[in-house]
Design an enzyme around this catalytic site. Sequence first.
Site, PDB file in Angstrom:
ATOM      1  N   SER A 231       0.979  -1.294  -0.363  1.00  0.00           N
ATOM      2  CA  SER A 231       0.025  -0.265   0.202  1.00  0.00           C
ATOM      3  C   SER A 231       1.122   1.254  -0.104  1.00  0.00           C
ATOM      4  O   SER A 231       1.721   1.674  -0.598  1.00  0.00           O
ATOM      5  CB  SER A 231      -0.804   0.393   1.171  1.00  0.00           C
ATOM      6  OG  SER A 231      -2.386   0.643   0.934  1.00  0.00           O
TER       7      SER A 231
ATOM      8  N   HIS B 116      -7.693  -5.681   0.111  1.00  0.00           N
ATOM      9  CA  HIS B 116      -6.571  -4.956  -0.330  1.00  0.00           C
ATOM     10  C   HIS B 116      -5.524  -5.186   1.206  1.00  0.00           C
ATOM     11  O   HIS B 116      -6.144  -5.111   2.091  1.00  0.00           O
ATOM     12  CB  HIS B 116      -6.965  -3.660   0.260  1.00  0.00           C
ATOM     13  CG  HIS B 116      -5.638  -2.518   0.141  1.00  0.00           C
ATOM     14  ND1 HIS B 116      -4.943  -1.808  -0.380  1.00  0.00           N
ATOM     15  CD2 HIS B 116      -5.392  -2.165   1.424  1.00  0.00           C
ATOM     16  CE1 HIS B 116      -4.076  -0.831   0.483  1.00  0.00           C
ATOM     17  NE2 HIS B 116      -4.199  -0.939   0.845  1.00  0.00           N
TER      18      HIS B 116
HETATM   19  C1  GCU Z   1      -5.624   4.808   1.654  1.00  0.00           C
HETATM   20  C2  GCU Z   1      -4.768   5.689   0.465  1.00  0.00           C
HETATM   21  C3  GCU Z   1      -3.903   4.814  -0.757  1.00  0.00           C
HETATM   22  C4  GCU Z   1      -3.318   4.081   0.195  1.00  0.00           C
HETATM   23  C5  GCU Z   1      -3.491   3.305   1.115  1.00  0.00           C
HETATM   24  C6  GCU Z   1      -2.722   2.305   2.356  1.00  0.00           C
HETATM   25  O1  GCU Z   1      -6.390   4.126   0.892  1.00  0.00           O
HETATM   26  O2  GCU Z   1      -5.736   6.356  -0.142  1.00  0.00           O
HETATM   27  O3  GCU Z   1      -3.401   5.970  -1.347  1.00  0.00           O
HETATM   28  O4  GCU Z   1      -2.548   3.162  -0.399  1.00  0.00           O
HETATM   29  O5  GCU Z   1      -4.464   4.607   2.522  1.00  0.00           O
HETATM   30  O6  GCU Z   1      -1.645   2.869   2.264  1.00  0.00           O
HETATM   31  O7  GCU Z   1      -3.672   1.856   2.668  1.00  0.00           O
END
Ligand code: GCU
Length: 429
Positions: free
Chosen positions: A267, A408
């Site tokens: 992420s 995710h």
């Molecule tokens: C949020 C953000 C993303 C990121 C994510 C994370 O969703 O919008 O850009 O990658 O957090 O780090 O879990």
Amino acid sequence: MTSAADLWNSLGCLFAIVSLALVVAEAGGPPVNYEEDQVPPYTLPDPLVMADGAKVTSAEMWRTKRRPEILELFRTHVYGRSPARPEGLAFKVFDNEPQALGGKAMRRQVTILFTGKEDGPKADLLLYLPNDARRPVPAFLILNFQGNHAVSTDPAIRLSASWHRDGKGVEKNKATDAARGAEASRFPIDRILARGYALATIYYGDIDPDFHDGFKNGVHPAFDQGRRQPDSWGSIAAWAWGLSRALDYLETDKDVDAKRVAVLGHSRLGKTALWAGAEDERFAIVISNNSGAGGAALSKRIYGETVEVLNRNFPHWFCENFRKYSAKEADLPVDQHELIALSAPRPVYVASAVGDRWADPRGEFLSCHHADPVYRLLGTEGLPAKEMPGLDSPVMGAIGYHIRTGGHDLTAYDWDRYMDFADKHYGRK
Ligand code: GCU
């Protein structure tokens, strides 16, 4: 098992939904696009054409001219400029246990003193080395979200004393024993050790707390000397810089094969891993897990999270110049396929998850696709797929890619593919 990791994931999803609602709700803010046929047309810069129009025709020209040009564009407009390795950088090993995890691993914990001073910024590196493998061993280096103590229930891991979220928002909160192992689902340590790899990890909040306070916390003030510029490093650049300092340590550790360190992140920390791999060519393999916007996903392709949303919700992640491109992605002089290309010819792996539309899986695949010509110019096989592969069907050339079932997260499936990829490139199978 309902763990703090699940809670973290739910918070992440909730956050994405809230961010999304914010965008839709704010007057003038564009709604988030999730329709493939609503993606407006866009033009990507050609990684093999210099800014002055000259075609890049050789590996030498890529290395000496075009690569430095692209790297500078990313420093100036996206992540910001980081300092060099500090002269005073020092390491203090404070734990060395040859029989950790029931005898499977050697555990080592090291404090990285970024300025060489105890009262300066510092980070704890946690290292597990397989006892069953011949040393020096290759390693995976990864930042964690919740503290080193959260990657395993091993009671000897030092509790992080840095800033922590408390689940309600952004707060300074000391870690407690209750948080041990909370992020363990993302760190299948037994599997990693069984395949002969070491795991090295640092809590990202040790390097820079993940909230915006004008760069007064974390490593920034020690190196900014009170002067911030529109291209000064943001938090992603700081985390990536911290990974390079960890590699500086690993180079001194005789049990680790520092020429075989893969940098990996999930992420926002996947965005970080890609930038670390671009800035520091010592990383042998670069792996982005669900990194999305500002990571592997193309910025000019308007789908899921956009530059505007990134800048609004996370003003500390990128450099100030990046704000110029909110809702003006077409003006960006670079796009993220060129970030992937900065790792060339080293192996790079990008992973998406089908449920992670916010991160634009197709945009992540397309970045790999458009980085492929650089990899081929450099004599590698590039990405061995013209079309996006089906679910759970990884492709592995010099560029690897998969889109996994699920949402995710960083899962054992992802890790297994990264180890397959490393085995392939290290000739271990
Ligand atoms: C949020 C953000 C993303 C990121 C994510 C994370 O969703 O919008 O850009 O990658 O957090 O780090 O879990």
